[in-house]
Design a protein around this motif. Structure first.
Motif, PDB file in Angstrom:
ATOM      1  N   THR A  59       0.847  -1.187   0.000  1.00  0.00           N
ATOM      2  CA  THR A  59       0.000   0.000   0.000  1.00  0.00           C
ATOM      3  C   THR A  59       0.887   1.244   0.000  1.00  0.00           C
ATOM      4  O   THR A  59       2.077   1.152   0.301  1.00  0.00           O
ATOM      5  CB  THR A  59      -0.899   0.071   1.253  1.00  0.00           C
ATOM      6  N   ASP A  60       0.305   2.376  -0.354  1.00  0.00           N
ATOM      7  CA  ASP A  60       1.076   3.616  -0.283  1.00  0.00           C
ATOM      8  C   ASP A  60       1.025   4.160   1.146  1.00  0.00           C
ATOM      9  O   ASP A  60       0.450   3.529   2.038  1.00  0.00           O
ATOM     10  CB  ASP A  60       0.582   4.635  -1.327  1.00  0.00           C
ATOM     11  N   ALA A  61       1.622   5.324   1.355  1.00  0.00           N
ATOM     12  CA  ALA A  61       1.713   5.896   2.701  1.00  0.00           C
ATOM     13  C   ALA A  61       0.330   6.144   3.310  1.00  0.00           C
ATOM     14  O   ALA A  61       0.163   6.111   4.522  1.00  0.00           O
ATOM     15  CB  ALA A  61       2.513   7.195   2.655  1.00  0.00           C
ATOM     16  N   ASP A  62      -0.673   6.372   2.454  1.00  0.00           N
ATOM     17  CA  ASP A  62      -2.030   6.618   2.957  1.00  0.00           C
ATOM     18  C   ASP A  62      -2.774   5.318   3.264  1.00  0.00           C
ATOM     19  O   ASP A  62      -3.829   5.332   3.881  1.00  0.00           O
ATOM     20  CB  ASP A  62      -2.851   7.405   1.915  1.00  0.00           C
ATOM     21  N   GLY A  63      -2.241   4.177   2.790  1.00  0.00           N
ATOM     22  CA  GLY A  63      -2.902   2.894   3.016  1.00  0.00           C
ATOM     23  C   GLY A  63      -3.707   2.403   1.813  1.00  0.00           C
ATOM     24  O   GLY A  63      -4.410   1.395   1.897  1.00  0.00           O
ATOM     25  N   TRP A  64      -3.579   3.098   0.704  1.00  0.00           N
ATOM     26  CA  TRP A  64      -4.297   2.705  -0.521  1.00  0.00           C
ATOM     27  C   TRP A  64      -3.552   1.596  -1.238  1.00  0.00           C
ATOM     28  O   TRP A  64      -2.327   1.655  -1.402  1.00  0.00           O
ATOM     29  CB  TRP A  64      -4.428   3.924  -1.437  1.00  0.00           C
ATOM     30  N   GLN A  65      -4.297   0.583  -1.678  1.00  0.00           N
ATOM     31  CA  GLN A  65      -3.693  -0.508  -2.431  1.00  0.00           C
ATOM     32  C   GLN A  65      -3.990  -0.313  -3.915  1.00  0.00           C
ATOM     33  O   GLN A  65      -5.157  -0.329  -4.322  1.00  0.00           O
ATOM     34  CB  GLN A  65      -4.261  -1.841  -1.944  1.00  0.00           C
ATOM     35  N   ALA A  66      -2.942  -0.116  -4.699  1.00  0.00           N
ATOM     36  CA  ALA A  66      -3.120   0.215  -6.114  1.00  0.00           C
ATOM     37  C   ALA A  66      -3.628  -0.981  -6.914  1.00  0.00           C
ATOM     38  O   ALA A  66      -3.019  -2.054  -6.860  1.00  0.00           O
ATOM     39  CB  ALA A  66      -1.799   0.695  -6.697  1.00  0.00           C
TER      40      ALA A  66
END
Ligand SMILES: Nc1nc2c(ncn2[C@@H]2O[C@H](COP(=O)(O)OP(=O)(O)O)[C@@H](O)[C@H]2O)c(=O)[nH]1
Ligand SMILES: [Mg+2]
Length: 281
Positions: free
Chosen positions: A178-185
């Protein structure tokens, strides 16, 4: 409608990837979907290889698809590159200003490695277009050279096996990262030529925006983009000395992130610039 949406307006999207991957073609296809959804769209194409023909190419594609002139679509090809670690410093305030008049502002930039970082720090949502059978993007992701984009799309699925293999390699590489925000691309498959996978791509871009809005992270992301831009632009004009005069990069960044009253990037820049110049006298 999430509360944040009212004040933040449109969606600023960056589309990046290696030359020839199909960024312009996918953009043209996305425009059709967005127009059908009743959205006003602006495109800023920043292509150093062909600053003029890049935009003309996109214009041609559009004319092929759309019937007649469309006042709700604005397309500009920009030849500004270089001063801002890849992207010109003007692109960000320009795209932000355009959000007042358009529902979606999409910035197309060429990127094959570190360059994507620029556009990903400028936009709400970054989309990376991968070229089938090119392992570069996967290597960049693995090595951590490339920041994980919010949406990855393997274009040219019409060519078959090579595109499917690239997609599965990408999915394996991404795993559950995930990115720093917690989003999984998500990694998607599409073909601009066939017009397949375009609606899901538009949905995935919108899903990321909604995800940020629902968590109240949308405004914070914009603020972070603005802080990044201000610090980079100041460093460009005044060097490390200027940043030092403003308390150093970390402190400056923290101050900018902590501000509750938001000014336009230009107004904020002028205020900071005045502070540096005042101190110099
Ligand atoms: N087979 C196939 N070719 C495509 C597709 N999308 C774009 N292309 C071709 O790939 C080339 C580069 O496309 P373009 O959109 O200009 O790529 P950009 O440099 O990333 O903007 C052009 O010759 C397109 O016709 C696709 O979905 N399938
Ligand atoms: Mg292009």
């Amino acid at each position: 409608m999430p509360a944040e949406q009212l004040e933040t307006g449109g969606h600023l999207i960056g589309i990046t990837g290696p030359p020839g991957a199909g960024k312009s073609s996918l953009t043209a296809a996305l425009i059709q979907v967005w127009r059908r959804r009743g959205l006003k769209v602006a495109i800023l194409a920043v292509d150093p290889s062909s600053p003029i023909s890049g935009g003309a190419l996109l214009g041609d594609r559009l004319r092929m698809h759309a019937s007649g002139a469309d006042r709700e679509v604005f397309i500009r090809s920009l030849a500004c590159r270089g001063e801002f670690g890849g992207l010109s410093a003007e692109v960000w305030p320009m795209s932000l200003a355009m959000l007042a008049a358009f529902d979606i502002v999409l910035v197309e930039t060429v990127g094959v490695g570190q360059k994507e970082i620029d556009v990903s720090k400028m936009t709400d949502t970054t989309c990376f277009v991968a070229q089938p059978a090119s392992g570069d993007s996967i290597q960049f992701l693995k090595a951590g050279i490339m920041e994980v984009p919010h949406v990855i799309v393997v274009n040219k699925e019409d060519i078959g096996l090579a595109a499917r293999k690239t997609l599965s390699d990408l999915r394996n590489t991404l795993g559950r990262r995930t990115d720093a925000d917690g989003w999984q691309a998500p990694a998607l498959s599409a073909s601009a030529a066939l017009g397949s996978g375009i609606e899901p791509l538009a949905d995935a871009l919108d899903a990321h925006r909604h995800w940020l809005l629902e968590r109240g992270q949308f405004t914070a992301r914009r603020q972070r983009c603005q802080a990044e831009w201000l610090v980079k632009h100041l460093r460009e004009e005044f060097g490390r000395y200027g940043i030092h005069r403003l308390g150093g990069e970390d402190a400056l960044f923290a101050t900018l992130m902590g501000q509750s009253r938001r000014r336009s990037p230009i107004a904020e820049y002028e205020a900071l610039r005045a502070r540096v110049l005042r101190q110099e006298n």
